[in-house]
Design a protein around this motif. Structure first.
Motif, PDB file in Angstrom:
ATOM      1  N   LEU A  81      62.216 -29.133  48.022  1.00  0.00           N
ATOM      2  CA  LEU A  81      62.164 -29.085  46.537  1.00  0.00           C
ATOM      3  C   LEU A  81      60.921 -27.623  46.804  1.00  0.00           C
ATOM      4  O   LEU A  81      61.060 -26.671  45.738  1.00  0.00           O
ATOM      5  CB  LEU A  81      62.176 -30.030  45.852  1.00  0.00           C
ATOM      6  CG  LEU A  81      63.430 -30.378  45.344  1.00  0.00           C
ATOM      7  CD1 LEU A  81      62.649 -32.063  44.328  1.00  0.00           C
ATOM      8  CD2 LEU A  81      64.154 -30.317  44.488  1.00  0.00           C
ATOM      9  N   ASP A  82      60.122 -27.928  47.441  1.00  0.00           N
ATOM     10  CA  ASP A  82      58.772 -27.745  47.332  1.00  0.00           C
ATOM     11  C   ASP A  82      59.257 -25.753  48.002  1.00  0.00           C
ATOM     12  O   ASP A  82      59.237 -24.683  47.512  1.00  0.00           O
ATOM     13  CB  ASP A  82      57.877 -27.804  48.227  1.00  0.00           C
ATOM     14  CG  ASP A  82      57.200 -29.343  47.967  1.00  0.00           C
ATOM     15  OD1 ASP A  82      57.024 -28.685  46.685  1.00  0.00           O
ATOM     16  OD2 ASP A  82      56.639 -29.533  48.384  1.00  0.00           O
ATOM     17  N   ARG A  83      60.008 -25.832  49.033  1.00  0.00           N
ATOM     18  CA  ARG A  83      60.882 -24.642  48.953  1.00  0.00           C
ATOM     19  C   ARG A  83      61.813 -23.770  48.396  1.00  0.00           C
ATOM     20  O   ARG A  83      61.245 -22.545  47.981  1.00  0.00           O
ATOM     21  CB  ARG A  83      61.554 -24.486  50.490  1.00  0.00           C
ATOM     22  CG  ARG A  83      60.698 -24.935  51.700  1.00  0.00           C
ATOM     23  CD  ARG A  83      61.674 -25.600  53.159  1.00  0.00           C
ATOM     24  NE  ARG A  83      62.425 -24.167  53.166  1.00  0.00           N
ATOM     25  CZ  ARG A  83      61.787 -23.296  53.974  1.00  0.00           C
ATOM     26  NH1 ARG A  83      60.235 -23.342  54.399  1.00  0.00           N
ATOM     27  NH2 ARG A  83      62.470 -22.360  54.992  1.00  0.00           N
ATOM     28  N   ILE A  84      62.535 -24.198  47.083  1.00  0.00           N
ATOM     29  CA  ILE A  84      62.517 -23.997  46.432  1.00  0.00           C
ATOM     30  C   ILE A  84      61.772 -23.711  45.512  1.00  0.00           C
ATOM     31  O   ILE A  84      61.673 -21.797  45.067  1.00  0.00           O
ATOM     32  CB  ILE A  84      63.874 -24.740  45.302  1.00  0.00           C
ATOM     33  CG1 ILE A  84      64.893 -25.569  46.498  1.00  0.00           C
ATOM     34  CG2 ILE A  84      64.330 -23.901  43.942  1.00  0.00           C
ATOM     35  CD1 ILE A  84      66.127 -26.036  45.905  1.00  0.00           C
ATOM     36  N   ARG A  85      61.117 -23.873  45.272  1.00  0.00           N
ATOM     37  CA  ARG A  85      59.846 -23.068  44.231  1.00  0.00           C
ATOM     38  C   ARG A  85      59.288 -22.026  44.851  1.00  0.00           C
ATOM     39  O   ARG A  85      59.035 -20.798  43.856  1.00  0.00           O
ATOM     40  CB  ARG A  85      58.539 -24.391  43.946  1.00  0.00           C
ATOM     41  CG  ARG A  85      58.984 -25.419  42.662  1.00  0.00           C
ATOM     42  CD  ARG A  85      57.761 -26.522  42.276  1.00  0.00           C
ATOM     43  NE  ARG A  85      57.150 -27.319  43.143  1.00  0.00           N
ATOM     44  CZ  ARG A  85      58.713 -28.014  43.616  1.00  0.00           C
ATOM     45  NH1 ARG A  85      59.021 -28.298  43.246  1.00  0.00           N
ATOM     46  NH2 ARG A  85      58.254 -29.385  44.194  1.00  0.00           N
ATOM     47  N   GLU A  86      59.246 -22.304  46.284  1.00  0.00           N
ATOM     48  CA  GLU A  86      58.310 -21.250  46.780  1.00  0.00           C
ATOM     49  C   GLU A  86      59.295 -19.583  46.907  1.00  0.00           C
ATOM     50  O   GLU A  86      58.964 -19.136  47.896  1.00  0.00           O
ATOM     51  CB  GLU A  86      57.902 -21.060  48.294  1.00  0.00           C
ATOM     52  CG  GLU A  86      55.881 -23.107  47.756  1.00  0.00           C
ATOM     53  CD  GLU A  86      56.481 -23.481  49.215  1.00  0.00           C
ATOM     54  OE1 GLU A  86      56.814 -22.933  50.290  1.00  0.00           O
ATOM     55  OE2 GLU A  86      55.617 -24.026  49.417  1.00  0.00           O
ATOM     56  N   GLY A  87      60.308 -20.028  47.418  1.00  0.00           N
ATOM     57  CA  GLY A  87      61.279 -18.884  46.954  1.00  0.00           C
ATOM     58  C   GLY A  87      61.533 -18.866  48.385  1.00  0.00           C
ATOM     59  O   GLY A  87      62.212 -17.941  48.841  1.00  0.00           O
ATOM     60  N   ASN A  88      61.722 -19.937  49.317  1.00  0.00           N
ATOM     61  CA  ASN A  88      62.217 -19.257  50.412  1.00  0.00           C
ATOM     62  C   ASN A  88      63.451 -20.654  51.261  1.00  0.00           C
ATOM     63  O   ASN A  88      62.901 -21.138  52.440  1.00  0.00           O
ATOM     64  CB  ASN A  88      61.251 -19.558  52.012  1.00  0.00           C
ATOM     65  CG  ASN A  88      60.497 -20.758  51.986  1.00  0.00           C
ATOM     66  OD1 ASN A  88      59.994 -21.846  51.350  1.00  0.00           O
ATOM     67  ND2 ASN A  88      58.994 -20.245  52.520  1.00  0.00           N
ATOM     68  N   TYR A  89      63.953 -21.066  50.015  1.00  0.00           N
ATOM     69  CA  TYR A  89      64.654 -21.812  50.146  1.00  0.00           C
ATOM     70  C   TYR A  89      66.254 -21.535  51.121  1.00  0.00           C
ATOM     71  O   TYR A  89      66.408 -20.551  50.915  1.00  0.00           O
ATOM     72  CB  TYR A  89      65.577 -22.779  48.977  1.00  0.00           C
ATOM     73  CG  TYR A  89      66.814 -23.594  49.405  1.00  0.00           C
ATOM     74  CD1 TYR A  89      66.426 -24.901  49.771  1.00  0.00           C
ATOM     75  CD2 TYR A  89      67.418 -23.172  48.917  1.00  0.00           C
ATOM     76  CE1 TYR A  89      66.550 -26.253  50.454  1.00  0.00           C
ATOM     77  CE2 TYR A  89      68.371 -24.250  49.037  1.00  0.00           C
ATOM     78  CZ  TYR A  89      69.067 -25.891  49.659  1.00  0.00           C
ATOM     79  OH  TYR A  89      69.232 -26.944  50.074  1.00  0.00           O
ATOM     80  N   GLY A  90      66.701 -21.910  51.898  1.00  0.00           N
ATOM     81  CA  GLY A  90      67.796 -21.659  52.924  1.00  0.00           C
ATOM     82  C   GLY A  90      67.483 -20.750  54.139  1.00  0.00           C
ATOM     83  O   GLY A  90      68.116 -19.907  54.036  1.00  0.00           O
ATOM     84  N   ILE A  91      65.947 -20.290  54.038  1.00  0.00           N
ATOM     85  CA  ILE A  91      65.398 -19.431  55.144  1.00  0.00           C
ATOM     86  C   ILE A  91      64.908 -20.869  56.287  1.00  0.00           C
ATOM     87  O   ILE A  91      64.040 -21.147  56.482  1.00  0.00           O
ATOM     88  CB  ILE A  91      64.621 -18.560  54.872  1.00  0.00           C
ATOM     89  CG1 ILE A  91      65.164 -18.118  53.600  1.00  0.00           C
ATOM     90  CG2 ILE A  91      63.946 -18.413  56.456  1.00  0.00           C
ATOM     91  CD1 ILE A  91      64.125 -16.661  53.488  1.00  0.00           C
ATOM     92  N   CYS A  92      65.689 -20.419  58.021  1.00  0.00           N
ATOM     93  CA  CYS A  92      64.912 -21.582  58.873  1.00  0.00           C
ATOM     94  C   CYS A  92      63.609 -21.300  59.359  1.00  0.00           C
ATOM     95  O   CYS A  92      63.026 -20.381  59.518  1.00  0.00           O
ATOM     96  CB  CYS A  92      65.699 -21.220  60.289  1.00  0.00           C
ATOM     97  SG  CYS A  92      64.925 -21.940  61.434  1.00  0.00           S
ATOM     98  N   VAL A  93      63.518 -21.945  58.723  1.00  0.00           N
ATOM     99  CA  VAL A  93      61.524 -22.220  59.427  1.00  0.00           C
ATOM    100  C   VAL A  93      60.705 -21.720  60.770  1.00  0.00           C
ATOM    101  O   VAL A  93      59.400 -21.324  61.503  1.00  0.00           O
ATOM    102  CB  VAL A  93      60.357 -23.851  59.155  1.00  0.00           C
ATOM    103  CG1 VAL A  93      61.103 -24.354  57.325  1.00  0.00           C
ATOM    104  CG2 VAL A  93      61.299 -24.183  60.259  1.00  0.00           C
ATOM    105  N   ASP A  94      61.913 -21.764  61.674  1.00  0.00           N
ATOM    106  CA  ASP A  94      61.705 -21.687  63.020  1.00  0.00           C
ATOM    107  C   ASP A  94      62.010 -19.980  63.167  1.00  0.00           C
ATOM    108  O   ASP A  94      60.998 -19.414  63.977  1.00  0.00           O
ATOM    109  CB  ASP A  94      62.286 -22.104  63.819  1.00  0.00           C
ATOM    110  CG  ASP A  94      61.796 -23.845  63.921  1.00  0.00           C
ATOM    111  OD1 ASP A  94      60.665 -24.525  63.671  1.00  0.00           O
ATOM    112  OD2 ASP A  94      62.552 -24.561  64.366  1.00  0.00           O
TER     113      ASP A  94
END
Length: 172
Positions: A81-94
């Motif tokens: 949910l934080d990643r959705i707010r930050e705009g980077n949801y669905g993008i691999c952290v690695d």
């Protein structure tokens, strides 16, 4: 294949439903455990049979394991949910690559591509086998303080051994 805003909102709705479900189940479980303690009315466990206590301990361990898994999943959901707010949801952290839509549909809180997750788990497995090897019995050990029961019995004898008549004579 970037996710559309509509798809992201759908995943957000799914994540919020999963979060609500976890929180409600945790609350219901807590009420159930408190009700059970009141129902039995036992202030102490002295009069309980050891088998009953073992069963209760086993059930508590299961509950703790389930609670830990739910807590971990809740943390992953909050991260998504934080990643959705930050705009980077669905993008691999690695890798920074887009996570497959099918993976997100199966695991909406995924933060890695399947390949990146597999590499992470392989590294964890490699570390685990190194740790397990350090506690192997016999042979030279890196840490001389680590001793096995076999080492102690070899050095000091079996403490449950019944003394022979020769041992009794040597004590006199």
């Amino acid at each position: 294949m970037t996710l559309s805003n509509q798809e992201i909102q759908g995943f957000k709705k799914t994540l919020l439903m999963q979060k609500k479900e976890i929180l409600e189940n945790g609350s219901a479980e807590h009420k159930e455990n408190n009700g059970l303690a009141e129902e039995t009315g036992d202030l102490t466990s002295y009069d309980n049979h050891f088998a009953d206590l073992a069963t209760e301990l086993d059930e508590r361990e299961k509950d703790i394991t389930i609670e830990d898994a739910a807590r971990e999943r809740l943390e992953l959901i909050n991260t998504a949910l934080d990643r959705i707010r930050e705009g980077n949801y669905g993008i691999c952290v690695d890798t920074g690559e887009q996570i497959d839509r099918e993976r997100l549909e199966a695991i909406p809180y995924a933060i890695r591509t399947k390949e990146a997750q597999d590499r992470l788990e392989d590294r964890k497995e490699g570390n685990k086998s190194e740790t397990e090897a350090s506690f192997a019995t016999g042979g030279e050990r890196e840490d001389a303080r680590i001793r096995t029961v076999d080492d102690l019995q070899e050095e000091h004898g079996n403490s449950t051994r019944i003394p022979s008549s020769e041992d009794e004579r040597s004590d006199d």
